[in-house]
Design a protein around this motif. Structure first.
Motif, PDB file in Angstrom:
ATOM      1  N   GLU A 109       1.968 -11.243 -11.632  1.00 13.78           N
ATOM      2  CA  GLU A 109       1.484 -12.604 -11.877  1.00 13.78           C
ATOM      3  C   GLU A 109       2.610 -13.368 -13.021  1.00 13.78           C
ATOM      4  OE1 GLU A 109      -2.598 -13.177 -13.179  1.00 13.78           O
ATOM      5  OE2 GLU A 109      -3.084 -11.470 -11.932  1.00 13.78           O
ATOM      6  N   ARG A 113       5.251 -16.254 -12.682  1.00 21.43           N
ATOM      7  CA  ARG A 113       5.094 -17.515 -13.604  1.00 21.43           C
ATOM      8  C   ARG A 113       6.400 -17.575 -14.154  1.00 21.43           C
ATOM      9  NH1 ARG A 113       0.635 -20.093 -15.218  1.00 21.43           N
ATOM     10  NH2 ARG A 113      -1.396 -19.274 -14.950  1.00 21.43           N
ATOM     11  N   GLN A 136      -3.149 -12.867  -8.149  1.00 17.03           N
ATOM     12  CA  GLN A 136      -4.263 -13.041  -8.880  1.00 17.03           C
ATOM     13  C   GLN A 136      -5.666 -12.752  -8.319  1.00 17.03           C
ATOM     14  OE1 GLN A 136      -5.495 -17.405  -9.790  1.00 17.03           O
ATOM     15  NE2 GLN A 136      -5.385 -16.991 -11.787  1.00 17.03           N
ATOM     16  N   GLN A 144      -7.765 -15.667 -19.328  1.00 11.39           N
ATOM     17  CA  GLN A 144      -7.334 -17.105 -19.196  1.00 11.39           C
ATOM     18  C   GLN A 144      -7.310 -17.453 -20.725  1.00 11.39           C
ATOM     19  OE1 GLN A 144     -11.109 -18.687 -17.228  1.00 11.39           O
ATOM     20  NE2 GLN A 144      -9.559 -19.623 -15.864  1.00 11.39           N
ATOM     21  N   THR A 146      -6.598 -20.723 -23.740  1.00  9.00           N
ATOM     22  CA  THR A 146      -6.747 -21.987 -24.206  1.00  9.00           C
ATOM     23  C   THR A 146      -6.081 -22.170 -25.543  1.00  9.00           C
ATOM     24  OG1 THR A 146      -8.776 -22.332 -24.817  1.00  9.00           O
ATOM     25  CG2 THR A 146      -8.397 -22.541 -22.376  1.00  9.00           C
ATOM     26  N   GLU A 414       3.268 -32.187 -15.834  1.00 14.35           N
ATOM     27  CA  GLU A 414       3.934 -31.190 -14.942  1.00 14.35           C
ATOM     28  C   GLU A 414       5.541 -31.055 -14.573  1.00 14.35           C
ATOM     29  OE1 GLU A 414       0.500 -30.697 -11.488  1.00 14.35           O
ATOM     30  OE2 GLU A 414       1.885 -32.110 -11.283  1.00 14.35           O
ATOM     31  N   GLY A 420       4.768 -21.655 -15.869  1.00 18.51           N
ATOM     32  CA  GLY A 420       3.755 -22.238 -14.919  1.00 18.51           C
ATOM     33  C   GLY A 420       2.817 -22.832 -15.810  1.00 18.51           C
ATOM     34  N   PHE A 421       3.139 -23.247 -17.183  1.00 20.01           N
ATOM     35  CA  PHE A 421       2.073 -24.018 -18.017  1.00 20.01           C
ATOM     36  C   PHE A 421       2.877 -25.136 -18.320  1.00 20.01           C
ATOM     37  CE2 PHE A 421       0.888 -19.414 -18.657  1.00 20.01           C
ATOM     38  CZ  PHE A 421      -0.849 -19.730 -18.620  1.00 20.01           C
ATOM     39  N   SER A 422       2.019 -26.348 -18.752  1.00 21.65           N
ATOM     40  CA  SER A 422       2.520 -27.429 -18.925  1.00 21.65           C
ATOM     41  C   SER A 422       1.635 -27.899 -20.105  1.00 21.65           C
ATOM     42  CB  SER A 422       2.659 -28.458 -17.790  1.00 21.65           C
ATOM     43  OG  SER A 422       3.329 -28.277 -16.820  1.00 21.65           O
ATOM     44  N   SER A 452      -2.508 -24.673 -17.255  1.00 20.65           N
ATOM     45  CA  SER A 452      -1.790 -24.020 -16.155  1.00 20.65           C
ATOM     46  C   SER A 452      -1.550 -24.897 -14.781  1.00 20.65           C
ATOM     47  CB  SER A 452      -2.708 -22.812 -15.742  1.00 20.65           C
ATOM     48  OG  SER A 452      -1.836 -22.130 -14.697  1.00 20.65           O
ATOM     49  N   ASN A 453      -0.653 -24.844 -14.311  1.00 17.76           N
ATOM     50  CA  ASN A 453      -0.732 -25.796 -13.032  1.00 17.76           C
ATOM     51  C   ASN A 453      -0.847 -24.807 -11.745  1.00 17.76           C
ATOM     52  OD1 ASN A 453       0.875 -27.603 -14.342  1.00 17.76           O
ATOM     53  ND2 ASN A 453       2.658 -26.800 -14.588  1.00 17.76           N
TER      54      ASN A 453
END
Length: 454
Positions: A109, A113, A136, A144, A146, A414, A420-422, A452-453
């Motif tokens: 993963e 990414r 995944q 996960q 945040t 995006e 892979g994160f914005s 995450s996108n």
């Protein structure tokens, strides 16, 4: 003799000429002789340890030989040696695939990414996302995270009114008392973060069983106005308040089972949670949840979800009450022809505590998610209205009634992406209007975070 010497000289040159060695290595790989490719790739690396071509060929050959761990290592070296976006993408995807085949799903993963940092076309993006989601799904362990920070004009959920009114029978004020500074809305900066870990214990065609843990923390930073207001108070308990007094931590552990064959209506979910909540380093409550959910697939584009839960919350800190909380909700989701998603949710809550803390609450919420990005930004919005009713309240003779309204919009940028994160930004506003003025409250906050996108 001269011809023989010339032939030997030509052979020696070819054996040390990188271009010819690389060509022979490629031919061996295409011809189904990966072992020969390994030998030739190592010859190239002896001449140039940072050769992308040699490392990439070595990784491909090791993969063909079934040495997926070695292939992943060589592909990682190739990624570090790559000098263009396309070669970095190739190497990262190969490393992710090799780790996947070696059953190193978390590292797989991570490499996909990393590959997302170098995508240049929609086709490349779709391929990377598919590969990431495959890893995944195969990984029994998922995480996960945040993080967000939000300027807010009400970091403490304080009252908009500056006084407390004890009513007469006719609704007029018999006694009116001023509220303390910390009971009014205070401005500042909220910050929060969470980490959720889930481990899949078992899975087959009919069921999935998971255990999990959640750690959530939040804190505040006072604005200058809030610092001045608290410092100017002549009440010692207010004057001595610190930012840490508004911090909170939640720790939760869960057991969940999803079944596809238990109900003819569709998938079901049963979950048990237990958790603890701290405020300003003091353990306030512990709780346990039972959650039951039923999904009904109406069509490929529409679905219903019914969920009910019961929470038993036990007070630990003195002065708090034991509470039983019952929640029931129904949600209708529809995917529109343009792929936008709409979700309507109707929910109700019964909070069972002592006579003055027992209430009923009802909410109606609309969520709308846009499928098409505007100016490189993916948008979603929500609007919610609600009503809360107390049959009895300490300062009135006829209970209390609150009208609730909240709305928000979130944008995920995006076009700006890393691993892979914005970055994301959310504007949130809420208002509570009550027939008891001390319960009037409002907040506007602008929250910055990451999303995450995938």
């Amino acid at each position: 003799m001269i011809a023989a010497l010339a032939a030997l000289a030509t052979q020696a040159i070819s054996q040390t000429d990188p271009a010819q060695i690389q060509a022979r290595a490629e031919e061996a790989l295409v011809g189904g002789d990966p072992a020969q490719t390994v030998l030739l790739a190592n010859q190239l690396l002896a001449l140039n340890p940072d050769s992308f071509a040699a490392l990439y060929l070595l990784a491909l050959a090791q993969a063909d030989l079934g040495n997926h761990g070695q292939s992943a290592s060589s592909a990682g070296r190739a990624y570090r040696a790559a000098t263009t976006e396309s070669t970095k993408l190739q190497a990262a995807r190969l490393a992710g695939t090799a780790h996947f085949r070696a059953k190193h799903f978390a590292r797989s993963e991570l490499w996909f990414r990393r590959a997302a940092n170098h995508i240049q076309t929609e086709e490349e993006a779709e391929a990377v996302v598919r590969a990431f989601q495959r890893a995944q799904t195969a990984n029994p362990l998922s995480t996960q995270y945040t993080a967000s920070i939000a300027p807010s004009d009400n970091i403490n959920g304080g009252s908009d009114s500056d006084s407390l009114c004890f009513e007469n029978l006719d609704g007029t004020c018999a006694i009116e008392l001023g509220l303390r500074e910390d009971q009014l809305s205070l401005s500042g900066l909220e910050y929060s973060g969470s980490a959720r870990i889930t481990y899949r214990l078992s899975q087959d065609r009919s069921q999935t069983t998971n255990i999990g843990a959640l750690l959530y923390g939040q804190g505040v930073i006072f604005s200058d106005d809030t610092r001045d207001s608290l410092a100017a108070s002549d009440i010692e308990v207010v004057n001595s308040l610190k930012q840490s007094d508004f911090s909170a931590v939640l720790a939760e552990f869960s057991l969940e089972q999803r079944q596809t064959n238990l109900s003819p209506l569709g998938p079901t979910r049963v979950a048990l949670n237990t958790g603890y909540y701290w405020r300003a380093d003091e353990l306030l409550v512990s709780y346990g949840d039972l959650i039951l959910a039923q999904q009904i697939i109406l069509s490929p584009n529409t679905a219903l979800l019914f969920e009910g839960s019961m929470r038993q919350q036990n007070a630990i800190a003195p002065g708090l009450l034991d509470v039983d909380i019952y929640d029931l909700s129904g949600a209708y989701s529809i995917s529109l022809p343009n792929n936008d998603m709409v979700r309507f949710t109707l929910s109700g809550r019964y909070n069972d505590a002592d006579e003055e803390s027992t209430f009923e609450e009802y909410r109606l919420r609309l969520d709308y998610t846009y499928a098409t990005a505007f100016a490189g930004t993916r948008w979603s919005t929500f609007t919610e209205i609600g009503y809360r009713s107390f049959e009895e309240f300490s300062i009135t003779f006829d209970g209390r009634r609150d009208h609730l309204l909240s709305a928000g919009i979130t944008g995920v940028f995006e076009d700006i992406a890393y691993f892979g994160f914005s970055p994301s930004v959310s504007l949130f506003a809420s208002q509570t209007e009550s027939d008891v003025s001390v319960a009037d409250s409002s907040e506007i906050s602008l929250r910055f975070g990451v999303a995450s996108n995938f």
